[in-house]
Design an enzyme around this catalytic site. Structure first.
Site, PDB file in Angstrom:
ATOM      1  N   GLU A 152     -39.707  -2.479 -63.811  1.00  0.00           N
ATOM      2  CA  GLU A 152     -39.079  -1.038 -63.804  1.00  0.00           C
ATOM      3  C   GLU A 152     -40.017  -0.020 -64.018  1.00  0.00           C
ATOM      4  O   GLU A 152     -40.587   0.371 -64.692  1.00  0.00           O
ATOM      5  CB  GLU A 152     -38.215  -0.959 -65.248  1.00  0.00           C
ATOM      6  CG  GLU A 152     -37.191  -2.023 -65.726  1.00  0.00           C
ATOM      7  CD  GLU A 152     -36.107  -1.418 -66.750  1.00  0.00           C
ATOM      8  OE1 GLU A 152     -35.058  -1.391 -66.067  1.00  0.00           O
ATOM      9  OE2 GLU A 152     -36.715  -0.973 -67.529  1.00  0.00           O
TER      10      GLU A 152
ATOM     11  N   GLY B 174     -29.156   0.529 -66.318  1.00  0.00           N
ATOM     12  CA  GLY B 174     -29.012   1.479 -67.455  1.00  0.00           C
ATOM     13  C   GLY B 174     -27.605   2.341 -67.281  1.00  0.00           C
ATOM     14  O   GLY B 174     -26.607   1.577 -67.611  1.00  0.00           O
ATOM     15  N   GLY B 175     -27.834   3.412 -66.865  1.00  0.00           N
ATOM     16  CA  GLY B 175     -26.677   4.237 -66.813  1.00  0.00           C
ATOM     17  C   GLY B 175     -25.481   3.683 -66.168  1.00  0.00           C
ATOM     18  O   GLY B 175     -24.346   3.862 -66.814  1.00  0.00           O
TER      19      GLY B 175
ATOM     20  N   ASN C  68     -28.233  -2.467 -69.866  1.00  0.00           N
ATOM     21  CA  ASN C  68     -28.786  -1.817 -71.084  1.00  0.00           C
ATOM     22  C   ASN C  68     -28.051  -0.543 -71.515  1.00  0.00           C
ATOM     23  O   ASN C  68     -28.134   0.449 -70.695  1.00  0.00           O
ATOM     24  CB  ASN C  68     -30.469  -1.590 -70.607  1.00  0.00           C
ATOM     25  CG  ASN C  68     -30.851  -0.914 -71.777  1.00  0.00           C
ATOM     26  OD1 ASN C  68     -30.373  -0.862 -72.981  1.00  0.00           O
ATOM     27  ND2 ASN C  68     -31.945  -0.154 -71.739  1.00  0.00           N
ATOM     28  N   TRP C  69     -27.105  -0.513 -72.691  1.00  0.00           N
ATOM     29  CA  TRP C  69     -26.514   0.337 -72.968  1.00  0.00           C
ATOM     30  C   TRP C  69     -27.258   1.458 -73.652  1.00  0.00           C
ATOM     31  O   TRP C  69     -26.944   2.635 -73.908  1.00  0.00           O
ATOM     32  CB  TRP C  69     -25.219  -0.100 -73.949  1.00  0.00           C
ATOM     33  CG  TRP C  69     -24.078  -0.460 -73.002  1.00  0.00           C
ATOM     34  CD1 TRP C  69     -23.880  -0.730 -71.804  1.00  0.00           C
ATOM     35  CD2 TRP C  69     -22.792  -0.702 -73.520  1.00  0.00           C
ATOM     36  NE1 TRP C  69     -22.641  -1.029 -71.558  1.00  0.00           N
ATOM     37  CE2 TRP C  69     -21.968  -1.156 -72.721  1.00  0.00           C
ATOM     38  CE3 TRP C  69     -22.200  -0.648 -75.009  1.00  0.00           C
ATOM     39  CZ2 TRP C  69     -20.602  -1.456 -72.691  1.00  0.00           C
ATOM     40  CZ3 TRP C  69     -20.832  -0.760 -75.181  1.00  0.00           C
ATOM     41  CH2 TRP C  69     -19.980  -1.184 -74.030  1.00  0.00           C
TER      42      TRP C  69
ATOM     43  N   GLU D  28     -38.994   2.927 -72.831  1.00  0.00           N
ATOM     44  CA  GLU D  28     -38.632   3.895 -73.982  1.00  0.00           C
ATOM     45  C   GLU D  28     -39.334   3.531 -75.315  1.00  0.00           C
ATOM     46  O   GLU D  28     -39.417   4.248 -76.111  1.00  0.00           O
ATOM     47  CB  GLU D  28     -36.956   3.950 -73.982  1.00  0.00           C
ATOM     48  CG  GLU D  28     -36.634   4.856 -72.737  1.00  0.00           C
ATOM     49  CD  GLU D  28     -35.295   4.807 -72.283  1.00  0.00           C
ATOM     50  OE1 GLU D  28     -34.514   4.060 -73.089  1.00  0.00           O
ATOM     51  OE2 GLU D  28     -34.818   4.908 -71.173  1.00  0.00           O
TER      52      GLU D  28
ATOM     53  N   GLY E  29     -33.416   6.195 -64.781  1.00  0.00           N
ATOM     54  CA  GLY E  29     -32.619   7.670 -65.079  1.00  0.00           C
ATOM     55  C   GLY E  29     -32.894   8.849 -64.147  1.00  0.00           C
ATOM     56  O   GLY E  29     -32.327   9.702 -64.751  1.00  0.00           O
TER      57      GLY E  29
HETATM   58  C1  PEP Z   1     -33.416   1.233 -67.767  1.00  0.00           C
HETATM   59  O1  PEP Z   1     -33.472   2.144 -68.993  1.00  0.00           O
HETATM   60  O2  PEP Z   1     -33.518  -0.030 -68.137  1.00  0.00           O
HETATM   61  C2  PEP Z   1     -32.644   1.436 -66.510  1.00  0.00           C
HETATM   62  C3  PEP Z   1     -32.807   0.783 -65.703  1.00  0.00           C
HETATM   63  O3  PEP Z   1     -32.035   2.702 -66.538  1.00  0.00           O
HETATM   64  P1  PEP Z   1     -31.291   3.299 -65.233  1.00  0.00           P
HETATM   65  O4  PEP Z   1     -30.508   2.187 -64.626  1.00  0.00           O
HETATM   66  O5  PEP Z   1     -30.338   4.373 -65.830  1.00  0.00           O
HETATM   67  O6  PEP Z   1     -32.276   4.146 -64.545  1.00  0.00           O
END
Ligand code: PEP
Length: 266
Positions: A164, A230-231, A10-11, A95, A170
């Site tokens: 999640e 994500g990151g 997920n960018w 988000e 994050g």
């Molecule tokens: C996300 O926002 O879907 C996520 C999993 O972010 P991160 O991997 O950065 O925690």
């Protein structure tokens, strides 16, 4: 039978055409066995189709409209996303729930629209820190799932769920594998109890601070169908390492792991 893991990046509101090319270069050199896709901002979908077409990497979007078409300024329909060759669309990311006030009903309607357009919706569910500390996790997950079941019925089987926990996103505070297993088991039980869907019918990804060093440990479990990243999905080498870990874990036959049944968890 081999269960293939799924890796979804997920960018968020990051990335560029140059970055898509960097991923395509690495993906061409370093082909992996199981499925992986990057969910990019809408304006990058066209370029993703052009540069990922010759690779094993698939692409998707991060949201779609709950409406089919019409006077909805700024919205992007599931059909438009599908026309750009996308396979996936994330819906209900925390988000969007928090920042755009999206409700369980709207998220279910988006998932329904995505399925009708031929996309696989990745529906995010999860509790925040307060809810976990207050032992409300099961209540929150059941509420999020029930709405989805009501709207989608048996087509829920075609959705990918992403568990999640908000406190893990994050934050670098990844959920421990035992907690992930317990929660995925509880979700599987809810799907069995309320929708009659047996274990492994619906793929359940884990998301929240997944990185190359913890991805293998998380995906070893037969209860975890893959990861939403994500990151770490912004760095080609990190993403490829996670993809490699998923490919290694895909070789594990579920019958060699502890079986789960609808009644094996409370
Ligand atoms: C996300 O926002 O879907 C996520 C999993 O972010 P991160 O991997 O950065 O925690």
């Amino acid at each position: 039978m081999t269960v293939q893991k799924l890796v979804i990046g997920n960018w968020k509101m990051n990335g560029s055409i140059a970055q898509l090319r960097a991923f395509a270069d690495v993906a061409l050199r370093d082909v992996r066995g199981c499925e992986a896709a990057l969910c990019v901002p809408h304006p990058l979908l066209h370029a993703a189709q052009a540069v990922f077409g010759a690779t094993r990497l698939r692409w998707g979007a991060q949201d779609c409209s709950a409406e089919e078409e019409g006077a909805f300024t700024g919205e992007v329909s599931a059909r438009m996303i599908r026309e750009l060759g996308a396979r996936y669309v994330i819906v209900g990311h925390s988000e969007r729930r928090a920042g755009h006030g999206e409700t369980d009903g709207q998220i279910a309607a988006k998932a329904q629209r995505a399925l009708a357009a031929g996309l696989t919706p990745i529906v995010c569910i999860g509790e925040n820190a307060e809810e976990r500390d207050g032992e409300q996790t099961a209540v929150v997950l059941r509420r999020q799932l029930l709405q989805l079941m009501r709207v989608l019925g048996r087509t829920l089987a075609s959705v990918v769920l992403a568990y999640e926990p908000l406190w893990a996103i994050g934050s670098g505070n990844t959920a421990a594998p035992g907690l992930i297993d317990d929660t995925h088991g509880a979700i599987a039980d809810m799907l069995a109890f309320h929708a009659g869907l047996s274990a492994h019918t619906v793929r359940i990804l884990y998301g929240g601070s997944v990185h190359p060093r913890n991805a293998g440990a998380i995906m070893t479990s037969s209860l975890v169908s893959g990861v939403l990243v994500g990151g770490a999905s912004l760095e080609p080498t990190d993403f490829m390492e996670i993809w490699k870990a998923a490919t290694r874990c895909s070789a594990i036959a579920p019958q060699r792991l502890a079986p789960i049944t609808a009644t094996s968890r409370g």
